[in-house]
Design a protein around this motif. Structure first.
Motif, short mmCIF file in Angstrom:
data_model
loop_
_atom_site.label_atom_id
_atom_site.label_comp_id
_atom_site.label_asym_id
_atom_site.label_seq_id
_atom_site.Cartn_x
_atom_site.Cartn_y
_atom_site.Cartn_z
N ALA A 134 0.94 -1.37 -0.16
CA ALA A 134 0.09 0.03 -0.05
C ALA A 134 0.82 1.24 -0.11
CB ALA A 134 -1.01 0.25 1.35
N TRP A 135 1.77 1.11 0.66
CA TRP A 135 3.01 2.37 0.64
C TRP A 135 3.50 2.63 -0.59
CZ3 TRP A 135 6.61 1.00 5.27
CH2 TRP A 135 5.92 0.94 6.50
N GLU A 136 3.86 1.49 -1.32
CA GLU A 136 4.35 1.69 -2.72
C GLU A 136 3.27 2.31 -3.66
OE1 GLU A 136 5.94 -2.21 -3.63
OE2 GLU A 136 7.30 -2.35 -1.90
N LYS A 137 2.13 1.67 -3.52
CA LYS A 137 1.14 2.02 -4.66
C LYS A 137 0.94 3.59 -4.21
CE LYS A 137 0.25 -1.96 -6.36
NZ LYS A 137 0.05 -2.13 -7.59
N ALA A 138 0.80 4.12 -2.95
CA ALA A 138 0.62 5.33 -2.52
C ALA A 138 1.61 6.26 -3.20
CB ALA A 138 0.45 5.36 -1.10
N ALA A 139 3.07 5.85 -2.90
CA ALA A 139 4.11 6.58 -3.42
C ALA A 139 3.86 6.97 -4.88
CB ALA A 139 5.46 5.97 -2.96
N ALA A 140 3.44 5.86 -5.55
CA ALA A 140 3.13 6.23 -7.19
C ALA A 140 2.23 7.15 -7.15
CB ALA A 140 2.89 4.81 -7.56
N THR A 141 1.22 7.27 -6.45
CA THR A 141 0.17 8.19 -6.48
C THR A 141 0.57 9.45 -6.08
OG1 THR A 141 -1.84 6.50 -6.20
CG2 THR A 141 -2.20 9.02 -5.75
N PHE A 142 1.51 9.64 -4.95
CA PHE A 142 2.04 11.02 -4.84
C PHE A 142 3.05 11.46 -5.72
CE2 PHE A 142 2.19 8.89 -0.27
CZ PHE A 142 0.74 9.16 -0.22
N GLU A 143 3.69 10.67 -6.41
CA GLU A 143 4.60 10.86 -7.69
C GLU A 143 3.86 11.46 -8.75
OE1 GLU A 143 8.19 11.67 -9.43
OE2 GLU A 143 7.81 10.96 -7.26
N ALA A 144 2.77 10.79 -9.05
CA ALA A 144 1.83 11.16 -10.32
C ALA A 144 1.15 12.42 -9.96
CB ALA A 144 1.23 9.95 -10.60
N LEU A 145 0.57 12.80 -8.91
CA LEU A 145 -0.52 13.67 -8.79
C LEU A 145 0.05 14.85 -8.12
CD1 LEU A 145 -3.31 11.31 -8.07
CD2 LEU A 145 -2.65 12.21 -10.29
N GLU A 146 -0.42 15.98 -8.06
CA GLU A 146 -0.40 17.26 -7.47
C GLU A 146 -1.24 17.21 -6.28
OE1 GLU A 146 2.18 19.17 -7.94
OE2 GLU A 146 2.73 17.97 -9.70
N LEU A 147 -0.99 18.10 -5.30
CA LEU A 147 -1.72 18.01 -3.96
C LEU A 147 -3.38 18.50 -4.63
CD1 LEU A 147 0.49 19.52 -1.28
CD2 LEU A 147 -0.48 17.19 -1.60
N ASP A 148 -3.45 19.32 -5.50
CA ASP A 148 -4.85 19.68 -5.89
C ASP A 148 -5.63 18.78 -6.91
OD1 ASP A 148 -3.34 20.36 -8.04
OD2 ASP A 148 -3.94 22.79 -8.26
N SER A 149 -4.80 17.75 -7.07
CA SER A 149 -5.24 16.70 -8.12
C SER A 149 -6.81 16.33 -7.44
CB SER A 149 -4.68 15.55 -8.41
OG SER A 149 -3.43 15.91 -9.23
N PRO A 150 -7.82 16.16 -8.30
CA PRO A 150 -9.19 15.51 -7.95
C PRO A 150 -9.32 14.17 -7.74
CG PRO A 150 -9.33 16.46 -10.46
CD PRO A 150 -7.91 16.47 -9.94
N GLY A 151 -10.27 13.86 -6.82
CA GLY A 151 -10.66 12.40 -6.78
C GLY A 151 -11.89 12.35 -6.04
N GLU A 152 -12.51 11.35 -6.10
CA GLU A 152 -13.82 11.01 -5.55
C GLU A 152 -13.81 9.72 -4.73
OE1 GLU A 152 -18.51 10.32 -7.16
OE2 GLU A 152 -16.95 11.39 -8.48
N VAL A 153 -14.43 10.09 -3.35
CA VAL A 153 -14.64 8.98 -2.61
C VAL A 153 -16.15 8.40 -2.48
CG1 VAL A 153 -14.22 8.17 0.08
CG2 VAL A 153 -12.78 9.98 -0.90
#
Length: 188
Positions: A97-116
């Protein structure tokens, strides 16, 4: 700013894994509260929610199957380990999960949108910043639970190995301190 947030999250993650170290299987699995809270279950839960929050929420599904989130799963199945799930597997899932999250952190900016999708409609639209803050809060909340559980099991307390953040007082001081607090509570 993103790096600072990730650093806070990582510190809490490492504290969670440290709380399992040196304990026998029984102690990492045993229910320590009336609701069944246990150390290994907390780690399993955090692994699962990280995979969802930093993956699915941002259109980046992890590909990791989480059977405890299936419609026919037992209630709270993400909060405890089955006999077939080893500590090593759950910790490895958390690190995945940390590795997958790190890839998301690398690919996206803090203001990147998502939906829960599991949040109420009026709060579903989020940013990576919001979810990072949410996961820092969630992980630290469960790290607090883990602190109390671990101290109850074997007296080990503090933030992490090599930095317990408990001060220089020793076990004798804490025993006397606890006794004093018990007397105050009994007299109240």
């Amino acid at each position: 700013m993103k790096e600072e947030l990730v650093t806070y999250l990582q510190s809490a993650r490492e504290a969670m894994v440290w709380k399992l170290q040196g304990l026998p299987e029984y102690d990492v699995r045993r229910p320590m509260t009336p609701t069944g809270t246990n150390l290994l279950g907390l780690v399993k839960h955090l692994a699962a929610v990280e995979l969802e929050y930093f993956g699915l929420v941002f259109g980046r599904p992890s590909g990791v199957v989480l059977p405890w989130f299936a419609d026919d799963a037992e209630p709270n199945a993400d909060m405890w380990a089955t006999a077939q799930e080893s500590r090593e597997e759950i910790v490895a899932l958390y690190r995945t999960a940390w590795e997958k999250a790190a890839a998301t952190f690398e690919a996206l900016e803090l203001d990147s949108p998502g939906e829960v999708p599991w949040w109420p409609a009026e709060r579903r639209k989020v940013t990576l910043h919001r979810i990072l803050v949410h996961m820092i809060a969630e992980t630290n909340r469960h790290a607090g639970h883990a602190d109390i559980l671990r101290e109850t099991i074997d007296g080990a307390a503090g933030m992490r190995e090599g930095n317990d953040n408990m001060g220089a007082q020793g076990p004798e001081w804490y025993a006397a301190h606890r006794e004093r607090l018990e007397e105050i509570a009994a007299g109240a």
